[in-house]
Design a protein around this motif. Structure first.
Motif, PDB file in Angstrom:
ATOM      1  N   PRO A 288     -21.986 -56.332-121.364  1.00  0.00           N
ATOM      2  CA  PRO A 288     -21.823 -56.150-119.865  1.00  0.00           C
ATOM      3  C   PRO A 288     -21.457 -54.650-119.542  1.00  0.00           C
ATOM      4  CG  PRO A 288     -20.684 -58.079-120.514  1.00  0.00           C
ATOM      5  CD  PRO A 288     -20.988 -57.397-121.731  1.00  0.00           C
TER       6      PRO A 288
ATOM      7  N   PRO B  91     -17.218 -54.289-110.561  1.00  0.00           N
ATOM      8  CA  PRO B  91     -15.864 -54.454-111.000  1.00  0.00           C
ATOM      9  C   PRO B  91     -14.926 -53.539-110.285  1.00  0.00           C
ATOM     10  CG  PRO B  91     -17.214 -52.821-112.244  1.00  0.00           C
ATOM     11  CD  PRO B  91     -18.157 -53.272-111.130  1.00  0.00           C
TER      12      PRO B  91
ATOM     13  N   LEU C 140     -22.432 -57.414-110.046  1.00  0.00           N
ATOM     14  CA  LEU C 140     -21.083 -57.785-109.780  1.00  0.00           C
ATOM     15  C   LEU C 140     -20.066 -56.746-109.919  1.00  0.00           C
ATOM     16  CD1 LEU C 140     -19.822 -60.636-108.766  1.00  0.00           C
ATOM     17  CD2 LEU C 140     -19.483 -61.155-111.034  1.00  0.00           C
TER      18      LEU C 140
ATOM     19  N   PHE D 136     -27.344 -59.276-112.658  1.00  0.00           N
ATOM     20  CA  PHE D 136     -26.386 -59.079-111.739  1.00  0.00           C
ATOM     21  C   PHE D 136     -24.995 -59.444-112.284  1.00  0.00           C
ATOM     22  CE2 PHE D 136     -23.731 -60.747-108.553  1.00  0.00           C
ATOM     23  CZ  PHE D 136     -23.899 -59.610-107.300  1.00  0.00           C
ATOM     24  N   SER D 137     -24.964 -60.567-112.949  1.00  0.00           N
ATOM     25  CA  SER D 137     -23.773 -61.399-113.301  1.00  0.00           C
ATOM     26  C   SER D 137     -23.078 -60.219-114.305  1.00  0.00           C
ATOM     27  CB  SER D 137     -23.845 -62.519-113.948  1.00  0.00           C
ATOM     28  OG  SER D 137     -24.680 -63.413-112.832  1.00  0.00           O
TER      29      SER D 137
ATOM     30  N   HIS E 241     -14.403 -56.001-122.374  1.00  0.00           N
ATOM     31  CA  HIS E 241     -15.186 -55.639-121.399  1.00  0.00           C
ATOM     32  C   HIS E 241     -14.215 -54.923-120.230  1.00  0.00           C
ATOM     33  CE1 HIS E 241     -18.273 -57.950-123.300  1.00  0.00           C
ATOM     34  NE2 HIS E 241     -17.779 -58.862-122.878  1.00  0.00           N
TER      35      HIS E 241
ATOM     36  N   ASN F 290     -23.882 -57.063-115.040  1.00  0.00           N
ATOM     37  CA  ASN F 290     -23.965 -55.605-114.922  1.00  0.00           C
ATOM     38  C   ASN F 290     -24.818 -54.916-116.104  1.00  0.00           C
ATOM     39  OD1 ASN F 290     -22.552 -54.113-112.507  1.00  0.00           O
ATOM     40  ND2 ASN F 290     -21.301 -55.970-112.950  1.00  0.00           N
TER      41      ASN F 290
ATOM     42  N   VAL G  85     -15.650 -52.789-117.231  1.00  0.00           N
ATOM     43  CA  VAL G  85     -16.453 -53.857-116.589  1.00  0.00           C
ATOM     44  C   VAL G  85     -15.529 -55.140-116.434  1.00  0.00           C
ATOM     45  CG1 VAL G  85     -18.543 -54.935-116.607  1.00  0.00           C
ATOM     46  CG2 VAL G  85     -18.359 -53.149-117.770  1.00  0.00           C
TER      47      VAL G  85
ATOM     48  N   SER H  43     -15.319 -57.211-113.902  1.00  0.00           N
ATOM     49  CA  SER H  43     -15.988 -58.429-113.602  1.00  0.00           C
ATOM     50  C   SER H  43     -16.529 -59.066-114.595  1.00  0.00           C
ATOM     51  CB  SER H  43     -17.135 -58.253-112.464  1.00  0.00           C
ATOM     52  OG  SER H  43     -17.846 -57.020-112.973  1.00  0.00           O
ATOM     53  N   SER H  44     -16.508 -58.771-115.946  1.00  0.00           N
ATOM     54  CA  SER H  44     -16.970 -59.487-116.994  1.00  0.00           C
ATOM     55  C   SER H  44     -15.784 -59.742-117.824  1.00  0.00           C
ATOM     56  CB  SER H  44     -18.042 -58.826-117.897  1.00  0.00           C
ATOM     57  OG  SER H  44     -19.410 -58.896-117.233  1.00  0.00           O
TER      58      SER H  44
END
Lengths: 344, 344
Positions: free
Chosen positions: B259, A292, A290, B280-281, A94, B283, A99, A101-102
């Motif tokens: 994601p 990144p 969310l 959201f979480s 990810h 993406n 990404v 944030s993941s």
């Protein structure tokens, strides 16, 4: 160390907590030199999100590397660093897709480590997470802009990217908080031709204009929709940044987006009923989430350092760290857009 | 003329109706030579969408231009034409942005004109709407593929475009109806590296494979999710085509999207609760909607004529027009994927 603690809605204190220690060789300890309060902190502050009392809070900080785990290779003790609002390893699939944030090894500062509103933070996945500001401790005047790269500037940029802003786009920004204002700046940076900022607050309107807004819509509800439609000859905008997360903001965003365009959303949604039928009928897409911010940080840092963007203007309230509760109250009442503290 | 009429759920008849006449100078009259039944016709057929009884139905047809209004300049009497499932002027701001399904002068065949399941159709905005097949009446073997360009191939293509399929993408297609199968073909045409088709039906699996599916997932629910995750090393897919419109299809689509990727949706949503927090979480974005098939038609027509795509394979049931009620019943019971009729 001294650190902010959430006790209950409208009850924030600064307390003594144990200094963090490195727990695995991929970590770093950072001494925090600047921290701030986020609009998203207000959700639990106001009791609108559930949060257990007694723990550390905050997720945006600048600081100096104090100590490094044995496997950290990209940082040196003494480096001045920016921390994104989540940690990430930078190497998982990810992260490689941008990404962060993941990240499969990622997480939030206040869950499992120290939060960012305190004197020290243990930083997991330090190599992937922290971004070094070249040249050591920067000029004090740069600190606010650098601190926005922890969250709000990267998040506003994510809204703009997710909404598909390109050179020449007509853009609307819903939300005049720090993220919305940074969204205006991000849209300008991406070359938007026209940027319509929705704001009723003269001080925030002034910052939006300084950041590149070409039009200010200060009405609300149906009047605001009509005004944006007039400004766009009835067509709607090419890219809409939804920077609030409320039902009203979503309704507005989808109503002003032209068919075939996208709404970029970055505010944690609260009580939003997604307008799926309207999205279907009008081909208005949804992007974002969310942010990144780690992915965007190096390019935005370059632009802060070369002076082409100055997102630090969103900080209009400076507080002494021990008085952080006042900063929360000021932001809650919208007396402050965003509050910053520098630690000794 | 003879034309299909919707009376009530599960009650379709063919009746005599007045021949259409040109009502304004931008219109054409088309004699229909091929028509078909759409998966979306089943919503009202089954009583799942409300529809007033007594009116014409259908929205996909091929035919020959019989008569032209005085302002039509791009068509000749005798032209063999494809009609997209909506009409559009081709000149309004939304059409110029490629979103012909939001044309300010656009509309649906069965609302305000004749539907497409009948012998003749009055075509508003004929210049913007109809696409001429070069060379006159085509070889009969080409008719099924040409008819898919009215709707299902363009709609499947819209799902793929809206999901962001690019060369090398790993794609999943949720839905094995005609649109989902065409989505597989569209993904292949766009250069997808891997195409995972979710289907439990051997006949539809075979078409998916013929259209370029590299993997078939025949399980359902949590097992299907686990299978797709296994196929993608736990990461999820780069682009997800949601070609059904039900709550379960949405849940599946958002669960298998990696994601940072996008779900392209083209099925009219029915009873879907949009998973906004998960979007959201993770993406995971949403794109698509009512497909602007007119925009895509020329390029897809080229590829049908040069033999590089053969979407007509989705037609597995040919009916005599007077027996169209049987075709609806066959599609409703999933005995047929998609039913076609050629008119004298």
């Amino acid at each position: 160390m001294r650190a902010a603690v959430y006790n209950a809605p409208f009850d924030i204190s600064v307390e003594s907590r144990p200094d963090p220690v490195i727990q695995n060789p991929r970590e770093a300890i950072v001494r925090v030199t600047s921290t701030c309060v986020c609009g998203s902190d207000l959700w639990y502050y106001r009791g609108e999100s559930k949060r257990k009392g007694g723990g550390p809070i905050g997720h945006e900080f600048l600081g100096v590397v104090e100590e490094l785990g044995s496997e950290v290779t990209g940082l040196k003790v003494g480096d001045f660093v920016i921390a994104p609002f989540m940690w990430s390893d930078g190497t998982c699939p990810h992260c490689l897709h941008g990404v962060t944030s993941s990240c499969v090894h990622g997480g939030f500062w206040a869950i499992g480590t120290d939060g960012g509103q305190g004197e020290y933070v243990r930083v997991p996945e330090a190599d992937g997470t922290l971004v070094v500001v070249p040249g050591g401790v920067p000029d004090a005047a740069l600190l606010p802009s650098l601190l926005t790269l922890s969250d709000v500037m990267g998040t506003g940029h994510h809204a703009a990217v997710s909404a598909g802003v390109v050179a020449g786009s007509t853009v609307a920004v819903v939300g005049d908080g720090a993220v919305g204002l940074c969204g205006v700046l991000a849209a300008r940076r991406l070359g938007a031709g026209r940027i319509i900022a929705l704001s009723r607050n003269p001080q925030r309107q002034a910052i939006a204009t300084a950041f590149g807004a070409t039009d200010i819509v200060s009405s609300r509800g149906d009047d605001a929709l009509a005004e944006v439609r007039d400004l766009t000859d009835g067509i709607g905008v090419d890219a809409t940044l939804e920077c609030v997360g409320t039902a009203q903001a979503f309704t507005t965003a989808f109503a002003i987006a032209r068919p075939g365009s996208r709404v970029g959303f970055v505010g944690v949604p609260h009580g939003v009923e997604f307008p799926l039928q309207a999205a279907f009928s009008n081909n208005v897409g949804l992007g974002g989430g969310l942010a990144p911010v780690r992915t965007y940080l190096p390019a935005l840092l370059d632009d802060v350092l070369n002076g082409s963007i100055n997102p630090g203007l969103v900080f209009d309230y400076e507080f002494d760290f021990e008085n952080i509760a006042d900063a929360y109250a000021a932001m809650d009442s919208r007396r402050a857009i965003k509050a910053i503290a520098h630690l000794a």
